[in-house]
Design a protein around this motif. Structure first.
Motif, short mmCIF file in Angstrom:
data_model
loop_
_atom_site.label_atom_id
_atom_site.label_comp_id
_atom_site.label_asym_id
_atom_site.label_seq_id
_atom_site.Cartn_x
_atom_site.Cartn_y
_atom_site.Cartn_z
N GLU A 123 0.81 -1.22 0.00
CA GLU A 123 0.00 0.00 0.00
C GLU A 123 0.85 1.27 0.00
O GLU A 123 0.50 2.27 -0.63
CB GLU A 123 -0.96 0.01 1.21
CG GLU A 123 -2.06 -1.01 1.12
CD GLU A 123 -1.65 -2.40 1.63
OE1 GLU A 123 -0.50 -2.58 2.07
OE2 GLU A 123 -2.48 -3.31 1.57
N MET A 124 1.96 1.27 0.69
CA MET A 124 2.83 2.46 0.75
C MET A 124 3.40 2.78 -0.64
O MET A 124 3.46 3.94 -1.03
CB MET A 124 3.96 2.26 1.76
CG MET A 124 3.46 2.18 3.20
SD MET A 124 2.65 3.69 3.77
CE MET A 124 4.06 4.77 3.87
N SER A 125 3.78 1.75 -1.38
CA SER A 125 4.31 1.97 -2.72
C SER A 125 3.23 2.48 -3.66
O SER A 125 3.47 3.36 -4.48
CB SER A 125 4.92 0.68 -3.28
OG SER A 125 6.04 0.30 -2.51
N ALA A 185 0.57 4.22 -2.81
CA ALA A 185 0.31 5.61 -2.43
C ALA A 185 1.41 6.53 -2.97
O ALA A 185 1.12 7.63 -3.46
CB ALA A 185 0.19 5.74 -0.92
N ARG A 186 2.66 6.10 -2.90
CA ARG A 186 3.77 6.91 -3.39
C ARG A 186 3.66 7.13 -4.90
O ARG A 186 3.76 8.26 -5.38
CB ARG A 186 5.11 6.23 -3.05
CG ARG A 186 6.33 7.06 -3.43
CD ARG A 186 7.62 6.37 -3.02
NE ARG A 186 7.76 5.02 -3.51
CZ ARG A 186 8.09 4.70 -4.77
NH1 ARG A 186 8.30 5.64 -5.66
NH2 ARG A 186 8.21 3.45 -5.14
N VAL A 187 3.41 6.07 -5.66
CA VAL A 187 3.28 6.19 -7.12
C VAL A 187 2.06 7.04 -7.48
O VAL A 187 2.12 7.89 -8.38
CB VAL A 187 3.23 4.81 -7.79
CG1 VAL A 187 2.87 4.91 -9.26
CG2 VAL A 187 4.56 4.08 -7.62
N ALA A 188 0.96 6.84 -6.78
CA ALA A 188 -0.25 7.64 -7.04
C ALA A 188 0.04 9.12 -6.80
O ALA A 188 -0.38 9.99 -7.58
CB ALA A 188 -1.41 7.17 -6.17
N GLY A 189 0.76 9.42 -5.73
CA GLY A 189 1.09 10.81 -5.45
C GLY A 189 2.00 11.43 -6.50
O GLY A 189 1.81 12.57 -6.92
N ILE A 190 2.98 10.66 -6.96
CA ILE A 190 3.93 11.15 -7.96
C ILE A 190 3.25 11.39 -9.31
O ILE A 190 3.61 12.30 -10.04
CB ILE A 190 5.10 10.16 -8.12
CG1 ILE A 190 5.97 10.15 -6.85
CG2 ILE A 190 5.96 10.48 -9.33
CD1 ILE A 190 6.97 9.01 -6.81
N THR A 191 2.26 10.57 -9.64
CA THR A 191 1.64 10.64 -10.98
C THR A 191 0.28 11.32 -11.00
O THR A 191 -0.36 11.38 -12.05
CB THR A 191 1.51 9.22 -11.57
OG1 THR A 191 0.69 8.43 -10.69
CG2 THR A 191 2.86 8.56 -11.75
#
Length: 188
Positions: free
Chosen positions: A145-147, A149-155
């Motif tokens: 889930e952390m990964s 969330a990180r990719v969703a935030g970046i893109t």
């Protein structure tokens, strides 16, 4: 008409991904006098989704119909048969594989999702792609889930609300339609 796939997506002509999860619930066949409105709504849903799947691809609208069981009573065959791609995770029977992937899966027993049982096949599916012979196995890896969330935030800057894009082009003409409930039971 220009085909979006020839020119590619852009800010003014984006790729739109429409995901209809639990799709079978929108096409369910309602019978009986008290469910006339629901039956009419299900028929209209089927007509609209068929148009979306058929006509949407060339203008960059990719539709995903997700369901646990892609039988003809869950997803009408006139919709299922015009989808450009079909994907199935593990199935218990070849009949279920045929429902999801089409009759041709019988000619490719090594690709039948019936063989995808066991922990080593978690995330593995068989996929049929329009214009290609046979089936392809694909693996979707597990991502924490952390990964995600990180990719969703970046893109997130790459996404747009389709309703907002339409409003900019044609004005705010979209509106929410209230749920149609059965008059006597109050159930949808």
């Amino acid at each position: 008409m220009v085909n979006m796939w020839r020119v590619g997506p852009s800010p003014s002509w984006p790729l739109v991904v429409v995901i209809i999860d639990e799709a079978h619930t929108y096409f369910r066949d309602h019978k009986g006098r008290r469910t006339k409105k629901l039956a009419a709504l299900a028929a209209e849903n089927a007509r609209l989704v068929e148009d979306l799947v058929k006509k949407g691809r060339s203008v960059g609208i990719f539709s995903v119909l997700a369901t646990q069981k892609a039988t003809s009573d869950a997803i009408p065959t006139f919709i299922r048969d015009v989808c450009g791609a079909a994907l199935s995770f593990a199935q218990r029977t070849t009949e279920a594989s045929v429902a999801a992937l089409g009759e041709d899966i019988r000619n490719w027993p090594d690709a039948d999702p019936v063989g995808l049982q066991g922990t080593e096949y978690v995330g593995v599916a068989s996929m049929a792609i329009e214009g290609r012979e046979g089936f392809t196995r694909v693996r979707t890896p597990w991502v924490d889930e952390m990964s995600v969330a990180r990719v969703a935030g970046i893109t997130r800057h790459l996404t747009e609300d389709p309703a907002q894009l339409l409003a900019e082009l044609i004005g705010p003409s979209l509106h929410k339609v209230p749920d149609i409930a059965d008059d006597e039971t109050g159930e949808a």
